[in-house]
Design an enzyme around this catalytic site. Structure first.
Site, PDB file in Angstrom:
ATOM      1  N   GLU A 216       0.782  -1.424  -0.104  1.00 44.88           N
ATOM      2  CA  GLU A 216      -0.077  -0.109  -0.024  1.00 44.88           C
ATOM      3  C   GLU A 216       0.533   1.448  -0.012  1.00 44.88           C
ATOM      4  O   GLU A 216       1.120   1.820   1.140  1.00 44.88           O
ATOM      5  CB  GLU A 216      -1.126  -0.535   1.078  1.00 44.88           C
ATOM      6  CG  GLU A 216      -1.870  -0.892   1.311  1.00 44.88           C
ATOM      7  CD  GLU A 216      -3.190  -1.383   2.772  1.00 44.88           C
ATOM      8  OE1 GLU A 216      -2.739  -0.879   3.660  1.00 44.88           O
ATOM      9  OE2 GLU A 216      -3.627  -1.600   2.367  1.00 44.88           O
TER      10      GLU A 216
ATOM     11  N   ASP B 247      -8.391  -8.885   5.052  1.00 42.79           N
ATOM     12  CA  ASP B 247      -8.089  -7.947   5.216  1.00 42.79           C
ATOM     13  C   ASP B 247      -8.902  -7.941   6.138  1.00 42.79           C
ATOM     14  O   ASP B 247     -10.034  -6.768   6.520  1.00 42.79           O
ATOM     15  CB  ASP B 247      -7.471  -6.652   4.432  1.00 42.79           C
ATOM     16  CG  ASP B 247      -7.490  -5.116   5.110  1.00 42.79           C
ATOM     17  OD1 ASP B 247      -6.633  -5.711   6.373  1.00 42.79           O
ATOM     18  OD2 ASP B 247      -7.625  -4.569   4.491  1.00 42.79           O
TER      19      ASP B 247
ATOM     20  N   GLU C 128     -12.420  -1.813  12.303  1.00 40.74           N
ATOM     21  CA  GLU C 128     -12.286  -1.263  10.776  1.00 40.74           C
ATOM     22  C   GLU C 128     -13.416  -1.859   9.842  1.00 40.74           C
ATOM     23  O   GLU C 128     -14.277  -0.690   9.217  1.00 40.74           O
ATOM     24  CB  GLU C 128     -11.195  -1.871   9.788  1.00 40.74           C
ATOM     25  CG  GLU C 128     -11.050  -0.975   8.941  1.00 40.74           C
ATOM     26  CD  GLU C 128      -9.736  -1.195   7.687  1.00 40.74           C
ATOM     27  OE1 GLU C 128      -8.886  -2.120   8.810  1.00 40.74           O
ATOM     28  OE2 GLU C 128      -9.843  -0.797   6.473  1.00 40.74           O
TER      29      GLU C 128
HETATM   30  O1  GCW Z   1      -7.257  -3.052   5.750  1.00 38.97           O
HETATM   31  C1  GCW Z   1      -6.243  -2.193   5.832  1.00 38.97           C
HETATM   32  C2  GCW Z   1      -6.543  -0.889   6.237  1.00 38.97           C
HETATM   33  C3  GCW Z   1      -5.458   0.376   5.974  1.00 38.97           C
HETATM   34  C4  GCW Z   1      -4.064  -0.144   6.923  1.00 38.97           C
HETATM   35  C5  GCW Z   1      -3.959  -2.101   6.724  1.00 38.97           C
HETATM   36  C6  GCW Z   1      -2.897  -2.144   6.918  1.00 38.97           C
HETATM   37  C7  GCW Z   1      -2.185   1.319   8.724  1.00 38.97           C
HETATM   38  O2  GCW Z   1      -7.271  -0.232   5.234  1.00 38.97           O
HETATM   39  O3  GCW Z   1      -5.952   0.967   6.553  1.00 38.97           O
HETATM   40  O4  GCW Z   1      -3.292   1.042   6.998  1.00 38.97           O
HETATM   41  O5  GCW Z   1      -4.486  -2.565   5.749  1.00 38.97           O
HETATM   42  O6  GCW Z   1      -2.825  -3.366   7.647  1.00 38.97           O
HETATM   43  O7  GCW Z   1      -1.438  -1.674   7.484  1.00 38.97           O
END
Ligand code: GCW
Length: 697
Positions: free
Chosen positions: A288, A367, A395
Site C-alpha cells: 500500500e 484484510d 474497521e
Molecule cells: O486494512 C487495511 C487498512 C489500512 C491499513 C492496512 C494495514 C495501516 O484499510 O488502513 O493501514 O490494512 O494493515 O497495513
C-alpha cells in the site's frame, strides 16, 4: 480530548473490593514489585484493608526466592518445589493457592507477581473463600502485543489514528508527546491486567513526522517507555524501510549495502542507549505504498534480516508484516488474486529469516473481513517464527458504532487446525509449540518467539473505545493471547464483573443476561446483515463503513465479488479459478476446492455459484441472502430493546447508557440500510423474488 471525565473501563476501584478489604503482605523487591505494592495500597486505602507485615495476612504475594516466608506461603512454596522445582514459573508465570485461610501468590519474577495480583482481582471473593488447590498459570504466548496505528500529526484522510474510532491518539497531541501521561499509566494498567506486554506507539504506515521517532524524537518514545515499564509493557516502534535515506541521508536503503547495515546498527544502538528494554521494530514494507526491499531488487528475508542483525545484540526482534500485495491491479484480470499474495511472496522464504524475525501474518488472507478463511501462510512457514495479527479496532466490523464482540471469531481462528488433524492449532503455531518446542502448550511455558498481535481500538475518547461495549474486545484479546483456550463467553463474564460492579449489585442477573443477549452472538449478527457467505467487502470505499455493494468492484484493490445476473462469488479453485485453494495443505485444499465440502459461511470466498445454488443448509444462495438480512436487522432491534431494559432499570451509569443507546440507534439504521441495499441489489441482479414475499425492491 473532549474534556469529559475519563471512564475507568474495567477495574474501577469497586472491582478491587475483595482484595482491598483484606490484609495484604507483599514480599518482593524491584520496580514491578513497587507497582504491586502501589496497587495493593490503592485498593486497601479505598476498601479499608491494609498492606504490611504485622504477622496476620489474608493475601501473600511473594517471590519464590524470598527467605523467611510466613508458614502458609512456605508450605505452598514447598509443594511447588516438590511438583515442578523452583524457577519453573518463568518471568511471567505465577502459582496460586489458598489454604489455612490465606491466599498465596508466588512467582519467580515480579511480572508474575503483578499478573498474579490481577488474577486475584478477577477471582474476587472466590479467591478468599474455600481452599484452592495449587494452580500454576503461564502465558501460552510469549509476546502479546497491541499495534497502535497512531500518527503524531493528523493525517488529512485517515485522521490521527488510522482506522481509529475512539477519538485521537492517547500518545500524541498537538504535534508531540501528550502531556497526559496519567492516561498512559492508566492504559498500561489495563493492559497489564489482561497480560498484554508489548505495544507499538505509531502507525505501520510511517509518515514523515512519525519517522523521526526512531532518531531525533526518540526521547518521546523513551518517555512513554518509562510510563509503561512499571506495568511490564515494552515499547516497539513502527519504522519505515527507507529510514536510511529519509533520516540518515544515505543514497540508498538497499538492505545489503554495508553503509545501510551500519546505519541500522548505529541507529539501533542509540535506541537501546535511550531505552534499554526496547522491544524492536514493526515493518510494513512493499505494501500500500510503503517502501520495501523490492525497490532494491531484494527479498523480504534480506530486508528483514538487516534490521534483525541490528537488533540482535540487544535482544530485540523485528515484526515483519506479511501483508504485502499489489493494490494497483487490473480489475479486468481475473488471474490475479489478492488472497494469494502473502503466500506467493513469503512461503518460498521459509527458513531464510533470522531467528529474531517474527513474520506477522493477518489471520485471514485478505484484510480483517467479517468472515475469512485462516491464512494459508500460517501453515506454510514451519521454520519461521510467526505472529498472528488480529484487528481489535473494528474497521470492517462496525467501527465501534455497532456492537460486535469479536471474542468468538478470534477463538475460532486460534482453535483452527491448519493441518486438519486435531493439533496443532493456529494458537500453537503462534506460541511456538507447533514446530518442535514441546514446552509450549496451554499451561506450560512458551518458546519465547512468535506471538499474538492486534490492532488496538483505543483512543482518547472518555470511554476509551468509542462504544463502551467495544472495551470487551480489548479485554478478550489480551486474555486470549494469554490463553487461547479461554471461552469467549466466560471472558465476557469476567469483563462484565470487572466493569459494571457498583450498579450491577442491584440486579446482577439481569445485567449479565442482557449483556450476553446483546453481545454473545453479535459477530454473527453483524455478518448476517452485511456481506454474505464470506464474499467480503461491499463496504463504502475509503471509510469502509456502511454498504456500497459495487464500491470496490471496478477498482485496483483486488477486492471483488463478481456478481452478475447469473451468480456471485470468487472462483479460487485449482480446477477453474485462481488456484488459491492449492495454497492450503490437505485436507483444507480439498475441503475448500469442492462445492460439496466447502462450508457455507465461506462459499463465496472460494466459489462462483448461481443464485439458485443450494447450500448445505438447504436454502438457495439468494434466499439465504434475503433471510439472513431480514433476520440480522431484526436481531439488532432486539439488542436495542434488551439494552433499553437495562438502562431503564438504572443498572448502568447514565453516561454509559446514553452512549450505548446512541450507538444502537445508529446500528439499527445502518443494519436496515445494509438489509435494503443488499436485498434489492440481489433481487435486481437475479430477478428472483423472496420466497416469503417480503419487500426486497
Ligand atoms: O486494512 C487495511 C487498512 C489500512 C491499513 C492496512 C494495514 C495501516 O484499510 O488502513 O493501514 O490494512 O494493515 O497495513
Amino acid at each position: 480530548m473532549t474534556g469529559d471525565a475519563i471512564h475507568p473501563a474495567w477495574l474501577p476501584d469497586e472491582a478491587w473490593q475483595a482484595v482491598g478489604s483484606r490484609r495484604v503482605l507483599v514480599r518482593a523487591d524491584g520496580p514491578l514489585a513497587r507497582t504491586v505494592m502501589q496497587e495493593a495500597t490503592r485498593a486497601t486505602d479505598h476498601h479499608g484493608g491494609s498492606v504490611g507485615d504485622d504477622g496476620r495476612f489474608d493475601l501473600v504475594l511473594a517471590l519464590t526466592d524470598t527467605v523467611g516466608l510466613p508458614d502458609t506461603a512456605a508450605s505452598v512454596l514447598a509443594e511447588l518445589d516438590y511438583r515442578s522445582g523452583r524457577g519453573t514459573l518463568g518471568t511471567e508465570g505465577f502459582a496460586l493457592a489458598r489454604r489455612g485461610g490465606v491466599t498465596v501468590v508466588l512467582a519467580d519474577g515480579t511480572a508474575g507477581l503483578l499478573y498474579g495480583l490481577f488474577h486475584v482481582v478477577r477471582l474476587g471473593e472466590a479467591a478468599f473463600g474455600a481452599a484452592l488447590p495449587l494452580d500454576v498459570h503461564h502465558p501460552v504466548t510469549a509476546r502479546r502485543m497491541l499495534n497502535h496505528w497512531d500518527n503524531i500529526d493528523t493525517h488529512p484522510v485517515m485522521g490521527q489514528v488510522e482506522r481509529g474510532y475512539s477519538g485521537g491518539s492517547i500518545f500524541w497531541r498537538d504535534g508531540g508527546l501528550t502531556p497526559d501521561l496519567d492516561r498512559i499509566r492508566a492504559y498500561a494498567r489495563l493492559l497489564a491486567s489482561v497480560g498484554v506486554n508489548a505495544i507499538t506507539v505509531n502507525n505501520v504506515n510511517v509518515h514523515a513526522t512519525e519517522a523521526h521517532l526512531l532518531t531525533d524524537r526518540l526521547g518521546d518514545v523513551a518517555a512513554l517507555a518509562d510510563v509503561l515499564r512499571p506495568y511490564h509493557v515494552r515499547v516497539h516502534l513502527s519504522v519505515g524501510f527507507n529510514s536510511p535515506t529519509a533520516l540518515g541521508g544515505l543514497p540508498t536503503a538497499d538492505p545489503l549495502d554495508p553503509d545501510v547495515r551500519a546505519w541500522w546498527a548505529e541507529t539501533t544502538r542509540q535506541v537501546y542507549a535511550a531505552i534499554p528494554d526496547f522491544g524492536g521494530y514493526v515493518v510494513k514494507a512493499d505494501s500500500e505504498g510503503q517502501p520495501g526491499p523490492f525497490g532494491y531488487g531484494r527479498t523480504h528475508a534480506e530486508g528483514a534480516n538487516t534490521l534483525a542483525a541490528a537488533l540482535e545484540p540487544f535482544g530485540g526482534v523485528v515484526h515483519w508484516r506479511a501483508f504485502v500485495y499489489d493494490h494497483r491491479q487490473d480489475w479486468r484480470d481475473r488471474s490475479t488474486d489478492r488472497a494469494r499474495a502473502a503466500h506467493d511472496h513469503f512461503a518460498a522464504l521459509d527458513g531464510h529469516f533470522a531467528g529474531n524475525v517474527i513474520l506477522q501474518v493477518k489471520h485471514g488472507p485478505i484484510d480483517f473481513q467479517t468472515r475469512e478463511p485462516v491464512s494459508p501462510v500460517i501453515a506454510a512457514m514451519p521454520s519461521t517464527h510467526l505472529a498472528v495479527e488480529l484487528q481489535v479496532t473494528q474497521e470492517y466490523t462496525g467501527q465501534q458504532r455497532h456492537v460486535c464482540y469479536l471474542g468468538p471469531m478470534w477463538s475460532e481462528v486460534l482453535a483452527f487446525t491448519p493441518w486438519g488433524a486435531t493439533r496443532p492449532t493456529v494458537a500453537e503455531v503462534a506460541s511456538g509449540v507447533a514446530h518442535g518446542d514441546e514446552r509450549a502448550a496451554p499451561g506450560r511455558r512458551p518458546s519465547g518467539q512468535g506471538g499474538l498481535v492486534a490492532v488496538s481500538n483505543v483512543g482518547d475518547d472518555p470511554f476509551w473505545t468509542g462504544h463502551p461495549l467495544a472495551q470487551a474486545n480489548l479485554y478478550a484479546f489480551g486474555r486470549l493471547a494469554w490463553n487461547p483456550l479461554l471461552d469467549p463467553a466466560t471472558l465476557l463474564d469476567e469483563w462484565i464483573d470487572l466493569t459494571f460492579t457498583p450498579a450491577a449489585t442491584a440486579d446482577p442477573g439481569l445485567l449479565r443476561r442482557t449483556l450476553h443477549e446483546v453481545m454473545d452472538g453479535s459477530w454473527q449478527v453483524y455478518e448476517s446483515y452485511t456481506a454474505p457467505l464470506g464474499v467480503g467487502f461491499m463496504v463504502r470505499p475509503g471509510s469502509h463503513y456502511g454498504p456500497d455493494v459495487d464500491g470496490y468492484e471496478y477498482t485496483p484493490w483486488g477486492t471483488y465479488h463478481f456478481a452478475d445476473r447469473d451468480g456471485i462469488g470468487v472462483d479460487r479453485t485449482r480446477a477453474t479459478g485462481t488456484g488459491y485453494t492449492g495454497q492450503y495443505p490437505k485436507p483444507w485444499s480439498d475441503v475448500y476446492e469442492s462445492l460439496a465440502s466447502c462450508p457455507d459461511e465461506l462459499l463465496l470466498f472460494f466459489h462462483h455459484v448461481p443464485y439458485t445454488h443450494v447450500l448445505h443448509s438447504g436454502k438457495t444462495v439468494v434466499q439465504h441472502i434475503y433471510d439472513t438480512h431480514f433476520a440480522g436487522a431484526e436481531r439488532v432491534a432486539l439488542m436495542r430493546s434488551n439494552w433499553a431494559r437495562l438502562g431503564d432499570a438504572g443498572l448502568v451509569a447514565p453516561d454509559v447508557d446514553a452512549r450505548v443507546r446512541e450507538r444502537l440507534d445508529e446500528q439499527m439504521r445502518c443494519a436496515q440500510e445494509w438489509r435494503d441495499q443488499i436485498n434489492t441489489y440481489f433481487y435486481r441482479k437475479s430477478g428472483i423474488l423472496d420466497a416469503h414475499g417480503r419487500r426486497i425492491h
